[in-house]
Design an enzyme around this catalytic site. Structure first.
Site, PDB file in Angstrom:
ATOM      1  N   LEU A 142       6.191   5.270  -2.704  1.00 57.12           N
ATOM      2  CA  LEU A 142       7.527   5.099  -2.131  1.00 57.12           C
ATOM      3  C   LEU A 142       8.312   3.998  -2.840  1.00 57.12           C
ATOM      4  O   LEU A 142       9.523   3.990  -2.840  1.00 57.12           O
ATOM      5  CB  LEU A 142       7.419   4.715  -0.653  1.00 57.12           C
ATOM      6  CG  LEU A 142       7.365   5.850   0.349  1.00 57.12           C
ATOM      7  CD1 LEU A 142       7.144   5.276   1.747  1.00 57.12           C
ATOM      8  CD2 LEU A 142       8.662   6.648   0.319  1.00 57.12           C
ATOM      9  N   GLY A 182       0.754  -1.237   0.000  1.00 58.10           N
ATOM     10  CA  GLY A 182       0.000   0.000   0.000  1.00 58.10           C
ATOM     11  C   GLY A 182       0.786   1.289   0.000  1.00 58.10           C
ATOM     12  O   GLY A 182       0.295   2.307   0.437  1.00 58.10           O
ATOM     13  N   GLN A 183       2.016   1.245  -0.458  1.00 60.09           N
ATOM     14  CA  GLN A 183       2.798   2.484  -0.520  1.00 60.09           C
ATOM     15  C   GLN A 183       3.441   2.638  -1.889  1.00 60.09           C
ATOM     16  O   GLN A 183       4.647   2.737  -2.023  1.00 60.09           O
ATOM     17  CB  GLN A 183       3.858   2.508   0.576  1.00 60.09           C
ATOM     18  CG  GLN A 183       3.272   2.634   1.958  1.00 60.09           C
ATOM     19  CD  GLN A 183       3.859   1.629   2.914  1.00 60.09           C
ATOM     20  OE1 GLN A 183       4.984   1.201   2.736  1.00 60.09           O
ATOM     21  NE2 GLN A 183       3.103   1.251   3.902  1.00 60.09           N
ATOM     22  N   GLU A 184       2.603   2.668  -2.897  1.00 54.55           N
ATOM     23  CA  GLU A 184       3.069   2.699  -4.284  1.00 54.55           C
ATOM     24  C   GLU A 184       4.060   3.826  -4.551  1.00 54.55           C
ATOM     25  O   GLU A 184       5.028   3.654  -5.263  1.00 54.55           O
ATOM     26  CB  GLU A 184       1.878   2.841  -5.234  1.00 54.55           C
ATOM     27  CG  GLU A 184       0.944   1.648  -5.233  1.00 54.55           C
ATOM     28  CD  GLU A 184       1.608   0.377  -5.746  1.00 54.55           C
ATOM     29  OE1 GLU A 184       2.498   0.474  -6.600  1.00 54.55           O
ATOM     30  OE2 GLU A 184       1.212  -0.697  -5.292  1.00 54.55           O
TER      31      GLU A 184
END
Ligand code: G3D
Ligand code: MG
Length: 177
Positions: free
Chosen positions: A71, A67-69
């Site tokens: 980064l 869920g941290q595309e």
């Protein structure tokens, strides 16, 4: 225990390790077991979800996956020279195992990680409802990593159980390469 720390720092001499897992998997707890609290010096400059820890010539990069595309692109620049990718799994977290699987295989597709060995730590084995290492191995389709050196180890980060065995395996990988 200073003797324990000395032996671990010998194992990790000049290694480049990446420790990944979903938030709450137990990454930080495992690091503390490996290194003792005193040895853990984090560099907060990389980003809020990434920690870099240097112990002698060993570099640990630790980050939460999932869920941290935005980064993820910058994480690629840290893959170079990585010898072992350690994936920490919360063995009670059945719901998010699919996400973990996708993130693992996505990460391992990166060209800079083609020679990296993979260690999966099936953590929180002390919990009654935990999945076995075999179950997790199947869910993550680890057998599809056939050409790569990989290993799954059941462990409990709270007590440290299983972690010495995982260090033995890591040592064997470094010796083999
Ligand atoms: P993270 O760094 O991957 O996000 P943490 O995960 O190391 O912060 O651990 C998340 C929570 O799981 C912590 O609980 C920690 O104590 C717990 N934990 C880690 N390993 C184990 C384990 O083997 N067994 C059990 N039962 N719990 C574990 P808190 O309550 O501090 O948030
Ligand atoms: Mg953490």
């Amino acid at each position: 225990n200073p003797n324990r720390y000395r032996s671990l720092s010998t194992v990790f001499l000049e290694m480049h390790l990446i420790i990944v897992g979903l938030d709450n998997a137990g990454k930080t707890t495992i690091l503390y077991q490996f290194l003792t609290k005193e040895a853990v010096q984090t560099s907060p400059t990389i980003g809020s979800n990434v920690e870099e820890i240097a112990v002698k010539k060993t570099r640990f990069l630790v980050w939460d996956i999932g869920g941290q595309e935005s980064l993820r692109a910058s994480w690629n620049s840290y893959y170079c020279n990585t010898e072992i990718v350690i994936l920490v799994v919360d063995s009670t977290d059945r719901e998010r195992l699919t996400v973990t699987k996708e993130e693992l295989h996505h990460m391992l597709a990166h060209e800079d990680l083609q020679n990296a060995s993979v260690l999966v730590l099936a953590n929180k084995q002390d919990m009654k409802n935990s999945m076995s290492a075999a179950e997790i191995s199947q869910s993550l389709t680890l057998s599809s990593l056939n050409a790569r050196s990989w290993h799954i180890q059941a462990c409990c980060a709270l007590t440290g159980e299983g972690l010495p065995a995982s260090l033995d395996w890591m040592r064997s990988r470094v010796v083999a390469n």
